[in-house]
Design an enzyme around this catalytic site. Structure first.
Site, mmCIF file in Angstrom:
data_model
loop_
_atom_site.group_PDB
_atom_site.id
_atom_site.type_symbol
_atom_site.label_atom_id
_atom_site.label_comp_id
_atom_site.label_asym_id
_atom_site.label_seq_id
_atom_site.Cartn_x
_atom_site.Cartn_y
_atom_site.Cartn_z
ATOM 1 N N MET A 23 -21.326 -34.297 5.826
ATOM 2 C CA MET A 23 -20.248 -33.406 6.252
ATOM 3 C C MET A 23 -19.167 -33.505 5.180
ATOM 4 S SD MET A 23 -20.193 -34.102 10.365
ATOM 5 C CE MET A 23 -21.080 -35.667 10.417
ATOM 6 N N SER B 178 -27.079 -42.418 16.100
ATOM 7 C CA SER B 178 -26.035 -42.252 15.092
ATOM 8 C C SER B 178 -25.185 -43.505 14.996
ATOM 9 C CB SER B 178 -25.141 -41.062 15.451
ATOM 10 O OG SER B 178 -23.998 -41.033 14.609
ATOM 11 N N HIS C 3 -26.560 -37.296 7.082
ATOM 12 C CA HIS C 3 -25.913 -36.025 7.430
ATOM 13 C C HIS C 3 -24.608 -35.912 6.650
ATOM 14 C CE1 HIS C 3 -23.892 -33.467 10.847
ATOM 15 N NE2 HIS C 3 -24.005 -32.804 9.709
ATOM 16 N N GLY D 278 -17.401 -38.644 16.999
ATOM 17 C CA GLY D 278 -18.365 -38.916 18.042
ATOM 18 C C GLY D 278 -17.739 -38.826 19.420
#
Length: 222
Positions: free
Chosen positions: A67, A9, A65, A143
């Site tokens: 969000m 990531s 991804h 993270g």
């Protein structure tokens, strides 16, 4: 035997040296790009122009991804940027099947994400509409959070359902994945592992990727 895939990531990368940090993970299988809008989650990251540029400069498959609110509107735009796969969240989309089909028609893998407090069973009836299900093992948004091992029961139920029906659906896990947790998620049945700080916080990101892959492959439960 299924092959474990590692998706570092870039949320943990240096955004001022992003191309350098993309090259540092060239032995990965995908690059995981978190798009946050300050609404669906409390963090704000990046949008289509940067995702498009990432797709242009890396040879890795780009796993986006989302969000964000209103993925029904925005997911196709990220697909147009060159993404390999686009993930959107349960609770954010109004028409998950329609959106998944639209993404697939665009030649992009359609993926569905489930947050820690959400059950996975509601999507069992539409599993065949997706290429991958993402089980979050931290709360989405930031993270470096602690791995939530209690989500492994969810991964196991999902793997059992996929196996029972003979579906070709991958299970991705995102949150707290490291060389010390890789075997846990793989044993539960996950075959795509997202790792951020464990990769970019290591002295050698490439070695960290290899370590995570090796530990997961040995433990993987098909």
């Amino acid at each position: 035997m299924s092959t474990i895939e590692i998706a570092p990531s870039i949320l943990s990368a240096d955004f001022c040296n992003l191309e350098r940090d993309l090259k540092a993970i060239s032995n990965a299988d995908l690059v995981h790009v978190d798009v946050m809008d300050h609404h669906f989650v409390p963090n704000l990251t990046l949008g289509e122009p940067i995702v498009k540029r990432i797709c242009e400069v890396t040879d890795l498959k780009v796993d986006v991804h989302l969000m964000i609110e209103d993925p029904d509107r925005w997911a196709p735009e990220f697909a147009k940027c060159g993404a390999y796969s686009v993930t959107f969240h349960m609770g954010a989309t109004h028409a998950p099947v329609r959106l998944a089909r639209q993404l697939r028609e665009m030649g992009v893998k359609a993926c569905f994400a489930v947050r820690p407090a959400e059950p996975v069973e509601p999507i069992f009836d539409i599993l065949d509409e997706f290429d991958m299900i993402l089980i979050m093992t931290v709360e989405p948004g930031f993270g470096g959070q602690k791995f939530l091992g209690n989500q492994m029961a969810k991964v196991r139920r999902l793997r059992d359902e996929i196996t029972r029906r003979g579906l070709d659906v991958k299970i991705q896990v995102d949150g707290g994945v490291s060389p010390s947790t890789a075997h846990i998620v793989a044993e539960a049945g996950a075959d795509v592992l997202v790792a951020g700080s464990a990769v970019y916080g290591a002295e050698s990101p490439a070695q960290a990727i290899d370590d995570i892959r090796d530990k997961a492959q040995v433990a993987f439960r098909a």
